[in-house]
Scaffold this active site. Structure first.
Site, PDB file in Angstrom:
ATOM      1  N   ASP A   1      -1.268  -7.938  -6.437  1.00  0.00           N
ATOM      2  CA  ASP A   1      -2.392  -7.882  -5.507  1.00  0.00           C
ATOM      3  C   ASP A   1      -2.018  -8.737  -4.299  1.00  0.00           C
ATOM      4  O   ASP A   1      -1.821  -9.946  -4.435  1.00  0.00           O
ATOM      5  CB  ASP A   1      -3.651  -8.431  -6.207  1.00  0.00           C
ATOM      6  CG  ASP A   1      -4.900  -8.265  -5.362  1.00  0.00           C
ATOM      7  OD1 ASP A   1      -4.777  -8.318  -4.107  1.00  0.00           O
ATOM      8  OD2 ASP A   1      -5.985  -8.073  -5.913  1.00  0.00           O
TER       9      ASP A   1
ATOM     10  N   GLY B   1       0.834  -1.201   0.000  1.00  0.00           N
ATOM     11  CA  GLY B   1       0.000   0.000   0.000  1.00  0.00           C
ATOM     12  C   GLY B   1       0.863   1.242   0.000  1.00  0.00           C
ATOM     13  O   GLY B   1       0.421   2.329   0.381  1.00  0.00           O
TER      14      GLY B   1
ATOM     15  N   LYS C   1       0.385   4.617 -10.383  1.00  0.00           N
ATOM     16  CA  LYS C   1       0.435   5.181  -9.031  1.00  0.00           C
ATOM     17  C   LYS C   1       1.766   4.832  -8.354  1.00  0.00           C
ATOM     18  O   LYS C   1       2.337   5.641  -7.622  1.00  0.00           O
ATOM     19  CB  LYS C   1      -0.736   4.659  -8.176  1.00  0.00           C
ATOM     20  CG  LYS C   1      -2.020   5.455  -8.323  1.00  0.00           C
ATOM     21  CD  LYS C   1      -3.002   5.258  -7.151  1.00  0.00           C
ATOM     22  CE  LYS C   1      -3.394   3.853  -6.887  1.00  0.00           C
ATOM     23  NZ  LYS C   1      -4.383   3.647  -5.831  1.00  0.00           N
TER      24      LYS C   1
ATOM     25  N   TYR D   1     -15.865  -3.825   7.723  1.00  0.00           N
ATOM     26  CA  TYR D   1     -14.524  -3.242   7.875  1.00  0.00           C
ATOM     27  C   TYR D   1     -13.920  -3.563   9.248  1.00  0.00           C
ATOM     28  O   TYR D   1     -12.787  -4.038   9.349  1.00  0.00           O
ATOM     29  CB  TYR D   1     -14.618  -1.737   7.664  1.00  0.00           C
ATOM     30  CG  TYR D   1     -13.305  -0.999   7.770  1.00  0.00           C
ATOM     31  CD1 TYR D   1     -12.302  -1.192   6.831  1.00  0.00           C
ATOM     32  CD2 TYR D   1     -13.072  -0.098   8.812  1.00  0.00           C
ATOM     33  CE1 TYR D   1     -11.091  -0.503   6.928  1.00  0.00           C
ATOM     34  CE2 TYR D   1     -11.871   0.595   8.911  1.00  0.00           C
ATOM     35  CZ  TYR D   1     -10.890   0.386   7.966  1.00  0.00           C
ATOM     36  OH  TYR D   1      -9.699   1.066   8.066  1.00  0.00           O
TER      37      TYR D   1
ATOM     38  N   SER E   1      -3.938  -1.526  11.404  1.00  0.00           N
ATOM     39  CA  SER E   1      -5.358  -1.791  11.696  1.00  0.00           C
ATOM     40  C   SER E   1      -6.087  -0.455  11.596  1.00  0.00           C
ATOM     41  O   SER E   1      -5.912   0.275  10.611  1.00  0.00           O
ATOM     42  CB  SER E   1      -5.473  -2.448  13.079  1.00  0.00           C
ATOM     43  OG  SER E   1      -6.811  -2.629  13.449  1.00  0.00           O
TER      44      SER E   1
ATOM     45  N   LYS F   1     -10.408  -5.582  10.517  1.00  0.00           N
ATOM     46  CA  LYS F   1      -9.348  -4.896  11.259  1.00  0.00           C
ATOM     47  C   LYS F   1      -9.133  -5.508  12.643  1.00  0.00           C
ATOM     48  O   LYS F   1      -8.030  -5.470  13.182  1.00  0.00           O
ATOM     49  CB  LYS F   1      -9.662  -3.398  11.359  1.00  0.00           C
ATOM     50  CG  LYS F   1      -9.579  -2.663  10.017  1.00  0.00           C
ATOM     51  CD  LYS F   1      -8.166  -2.723   9.442  1.00  0.00           C
ATOM     52  CE  LYS F   1      -7.990  -1.859   8.204  1.00  0.00           C
ATOM     53  NZ  LYS F   1      -6.599  -1.920   7.675  1.00  0.00           N
TER      54      LYS F   1
HETATM   55  N1  LIG Z   1      -7.335   6.853   5.867  1.00  0.00           N
HETATM   56  C1  LIG Z   1      -7.922   6.490   6.997  1.00  0.00           C
HETATM   57  O1  LIG Z   1      -8.839   7.181   7.492  1.00  0.00           O
HETATM   58  C2  LIG Z   1      -7.503   5.255   7.711  1.00  0.00           C
HETATM   59  C3  LIG Z   1      -6.876   4.217   7.055  1.00  0.00           C
HETATM   60  N2  LIG Z   1      -6.534   3.086   7.740  1.00  0.00           N
HETATM   61  C4  LIG Z   1      -5.896   1.966   7.040  1.00  0.00           C
HETATM   62  O2  LIG Z   1      -4.634   2.389   6.530  1.00  0.00           O
HETATM   63  C5  LIG Z   1      -4.355   1.707   5.324  1.00  0.00           C
HETATM   64  C6  LIG Z   1      -4.055   2.710   4.236  1.00  0.00           C
HETATM   65  O3  LIG Z   1      -5.157   3.562   4.078  1.00  0.00           O
HETATM   66  P1  LIG Z   1      -5.139   4.837   3.124  1.00  0.00           P
HETATM   67  O4  LIG Z   1      -3.783   5.400   3.102  1.00  0.00           O
HETATM   68  O5  LIG Z   1      -6.282   5.662   3.526  1.00  0.00           O
HETATM   69  O6  LIG Z   1      -5.506   4.140   1.720  1.00  0.00           O
HETATM   70  P2  LIG Z   1      -5.314   4.556   0.184  1.00  0.00           P
HETATM   71  O7  LIG Z   1      -6.528   4.065  -0.490  1.00  0.00           O
HETATM   72  O8  LIG Z   1      -4.946   5.987   0.049  1.00  0.00           O
HETATM   73  O9  LIG Z   1      -4.091   3.640  -0.260  1.00  0.00           O
HETATM   74  C7  LIG Z   1      -4.225   2.255  -0.264  1.00  0.00           C
HETATM   75  C8  LIG Z   1      -2.981   1.617  -0.795  1.00  0.00           C
HETATM   76  O10 LIG Z   1      -3.109   0.191  -0.751  1.00  0.00           O
HETATM   77  C9  LIG Z   1      -2.927  -0.336  -2.050  1.00  0.00           C
HETATM   78  N3  LIG Z   1      -3.794  -1.521  -2.184  1.00  0.00           N
HETATM   79  C10 LIG Z   1      -5.130  -1.594  -1.983  1.00  0.00           C
HETATM   80  N4  LIG Z   1      -5.575  -2.824  -2.214  1.00  0.00           N
HETATM   81  C11 LIG Z   1      -4.493  -3.570  -2.551  1.00  0.00           C
HETATM   82  C12 LIG Z   1      -4.299  -4.929  -2.929  1.00  0.00           C
HETATM   83  N5  LIG Z   1      -5.327  -5.773  -2.984  1.00  0.00           N
HETATM   84  N6  LIG Z   1      -3.059  -5.357  -3.226  1.00  0.00           N
HETATM   85  C13 LIG Z   1      -2.013  -4.503  -3.181  1.00  0.00           C
HETATM   86  N7  LIG Z   1      -2.139  -3.215  -2.836  1.00  0.00           N
HETATM   87  C14 LIG Z   1      -3.349  -2.751  -2.538  1.00  0.00           C
HETATM   88  C15 LIG Z   1      -3.316   0.807  -2.981  1.00  0.00           C
HETATM   89  O11 LIG Z   1      -2.751   0.711  -4.276  1.00  0.00           O
HETATM   90  P3  LIG Z   1      -3.542  -0.007  -5.506  1.00  0.00           P
HETATM   91  O12 LIG Z   1      -4.975   0.402  -5.399  1.00  0.00           O
HETATM   92  O13 LIG Z   1      -2.856   0.479  -6.737  1.00  0.00           O
HETATM   93  O14 LIG Z   1      -3.333  -1.470  -5.302  1.00  0.00           O
HETATM   94  C16 LIG Z   1      -2.702   1.968  -2.229  1.00  0.00           C
HETATM   95  O15 LIG Z   1      -1.298   2.005  -2.424  1.00  0.00           O
HETATM   96  C17 LIG Z   1      -5.562   0.822   5.040  1.00  0.00           C
HETATM   97  O16 LIG Z   1      -5.299  -0.465   5.528  1.00  0.00           O
HETATM   98  C18 LIG Z   1      -6.671   1.482   5.830  1.00  0.00           C
HETATM   99  O17 LIG Z   1      -7.671   0.574   6.202  1.00  0.00           O
HETATM  100  C19 LIG Z   1      -6.757   2.956   9.080  1.00  0.00           C
HETATM  101  C20 LIG Z   1      -7.358   3.956   9.769  1.00  0.00           C
HETATM  102  C21 LIG Z   1      -7.773   5.199   9.147  1.00  0.00           C
HETATM  103  C1  LIG Z   2     -12.001   6.242  26.324  1.00  0.00           C
HETATM  104  C2  LIG Z   2     -12.680   5.972  25.078  1.00  0.00           C
HETATM  105  C3  LIG Z   2     -12.421   6.938  23.958  1.00  0.00           C
HETATM  106  C4  LIG Z   2     -13.382   6.662  22.874  1.00  0.00           C
HETATM  107  C5  LIG Z   2     -13.128   7.388  21.601  1.00  0.00           C
HETATM  108  C6  LIG Z   2     -14.054   6.852  20.574  1.00  0.00           C
HETATM  109  C7  LIG Z   2     -13.752   7.330  19.206  1.00  0.00           C
HETATM  110  C8  LIG Z   2     -14.553   6.609  18.177  1.00  0.00           C
HETATM  111  C9  LIG Z   2     -14.296   7.099  16.793  1.00  0.00           C
HETATM  112  C10 LIG Z   2     -13.857   5.995  15.905  1.00  0.00           C
HETATM  113  C11 LIG Z   2     -13.546   6.456  14.550  1.00  0.00           C
HETATM  114  C12 LIG Z   2     -13.206   5.303  13.659  1.00  0.00           C
HETATM  115  C13 LIG Z   2     -12.190   5.704  12.646  1.00  0.00           C
HETATM  116  C14 LIG Z   2     -12.011   4.665  11.589  1.00  0.00           C
HETATM  117  C15 LIG Z   2     -11.005   5.122  10.566  1.00  0.00           C
HETATM  118  C16 LIG Z   2     -10.874   4.187   9.448  1.00  0.00           C
HETATM  119  O1  LIG Z   2     -10.341   3.140   9.593  1.00  0.00           O
HETATM  120  C17 LIG Z   2     -11.404   4.582   8.135  1.00  0.00           C
HETATM  121  N1  LIG Z   2     -11.373   5.957   7.908  1.00  0.00           N
HETATM  122  C18 LIG Z   2     -10.619   3.884   7.045  1.00  0.00           C
HETATM  123  O2  LIG Z   2     -10.646   4.494   5.824  1.00  0.00           O
END
Ligand SMILES: NC(=O)C1=CN([C@@H]2O[C@H](COP(=O)(O)OP(=O)(O)OC[C@H]3O[C@@H](n4cnc5c(N)ncnc54)[C@H](OP(=O)(O)O)[C@@H]3O)[C@@H](O)[C@H]2O)C=CC1
Ligand SMILES: CCCCCCCCCCCCCCCC(=O)[C@@H](N)CO
Length: 299
Positions: free
Chosen positions: A60, A6, A35, A153, A139, A157
């Site tokens: 993938d 990723g 990308k 989701y 996660s 995670k």
């Molecule tokens: N942004 C958020 O709010 C949060 C994100 N996360 C987690 O962080 C991680 C990254 O998120 P984020 O930066 O937002 O995501 P993006 O969508 O911006 O980036 C995802 C990356 O993963 C790659 N990817 C996705 N699927 C596959 C696959 N099957 N095989 C290989 N590569 C893959 C994509 O490239 P390509 O599509 O070209 O394969 C890309 O490089 C994720 O696991 C997400 O769940 C956790 C909490 C919050």
């Molecule tokens: C003492 C207790 C404190 C409690 C705080 C509770 C906060 C709850 C908010 C949870 C937000 C979930 C974010 C998920 C982000 C994510 O994984 C996606 N955006 C992925 O794309």
């Protein structure tokens, strides 16, 4: 060499930049080649010496284990053994349980969970032989608590946490340290995509915690991984959530253990108020919808 799945976008790309700034050789793993090349160019701007290399692999991570194993082997032949693997490839889809296709559950489990198992499985033998290594799993806060809209989701995670705890117990004697990161909402292309279909309830509940910058999240994750911390979280709510949900997770320092023991009761008390407010958001949204349905019918 550091390998980031990723690594072509969002948090993963920022993690790669963070490692590159510290002089590391990087392998980026993702599917889309354009990308990948774009990210490679961006990362290379941060080099600190002229020997540094960014290698791109298009695969993938969730499809075929032998393919993942092969490409990782090829990368190790070029850049040497992986001393840090960051499993950041992942995606999020939200919706009410009955509105999500069954295939969405399969897809998220496969990308978020199996997509972390395969690369880890491919590097672990060499790491154990060399008695060095760091494995990072990305996660989410949604991997610490279940929220409206995240039935598919959150479970993918949460699964990562079980994998990480079991694996850490196995590999600790080999000087390999596992880190699980629980980021809050973070401003990335993936987050923008997720927001297109997010239920109102999910959005309102998520807004309890403010949106982070991917650079900040990446910095924290790399720091925690280098220190060998099992837990990596951001902000005061991240700290509270990790303390509150520590369960039987491995503890990294005496201070961390003591903090968990002392703060648990207080954080549970705070959590009860949050849970109450989440329930009332869900109820309010339901009443609002019922009202507008009646209005639609009478109109
Ligand atoms: N942004 C958020 O709010 C949060 C994100 N996360 C987690 O962080 C991680 C990254 O998120 P984020 O930066 O937002 O995501 P993006 O969508 O911006 O980036 C995802 C990356 O993963 C790659 N990817 C996705 N699927 C596959 C696959 N099957 N095989 C290989 N590569 C893959 C994509 O490239 P390509 O599509 O070209 O394969 C890309 O490089 C994720 O696991 C997400 O769940 C956790 C909490 C919050
Ligand atoms: C003492 C207790 C404190 C409690 C705080 C509770 C906060 C709850 C908010 C949870 C937000 C979930 C974010 C998920 C982000 C994510 O994984 C996606 N955006 C992925 O794309």
């Amino acid at each position: 060499m550091k390998e980031v799945t990723g690594g072509s976008s969002g948090i993963g790309k920022c993690i790669a930049i963070e490692c590159y700034k510290q002089g590391a050789f990087i392998t980026l793993v993702a599917r889309n080649e354009d990308k990948l090349l774009q990210a490679k160019k961006e990362i290379e701007k941060h080099s600190i010496n002229d020997k540094q290399v960014v290698l791109c692999i298009s695969v993938d991570v969730s499809q075929d284990y032998s393919q993942v194993e092969n490409v990782i082997k090829q990368a190790q032949e070029k850049l040497g053994p992986v001393d840090m693997l960051v499993n950041c490839a992942g995606m999020s889809l939200s919706g009410k349980f009955e509105d999500l296709e069954v295939s969405t559950f399969e897809r998220l489990m496969s990308v978020n969970y199996l997509g972390s198992v395969y690369p880890s499985r491919a590097v672990i033998t060499t790491m154990k032989e060399r008695r060095v290594g760091r494995i990072v799993f990305v996660s989410s806060q949604a991997g610490q608590l279940g929220l409206f809209g995240f039935t598919a989701y959150s479970s993918s995670k949460f699964a990562i946490r079980g994998l990480a705890e079991a694996l850490q117990m196995e590999v600790k004697p080999y000087n390999i340290y596992v880190t699980v990161a629980y980021p809050p909402d973070t401003d990335t292309p993936g987050f923008a995509e997720e927001n297109k279909t997010k239920p109102l309830e999910t959005r309102l509940i998520s807004e309890t915690v403010s949106v982070c910058k991917p650079e900040q999240v990446a910095k924290q994750i790399v720091k925690d991984a280098i220190q060998g911390n099992f837990n990596s979280s951001i902000g005061s709510d991240g700290y509270m959530l990790s303390s509150l949900t520590c369960g039987m997770a491995p503890v990294t320092s005496i201070t961390e253990g003591l903090q968990q023991v002392v703060t648990m009761g207080l954080f549970r008390t705070i959590a009860l108020f949050y849970l109450g407010s989440f329930d009332s958001i869900v109820r309010r949204c339901m009443m609002q919808r019922a009202k507008s349905e009646i209005a639609d019918k009478t109109a």
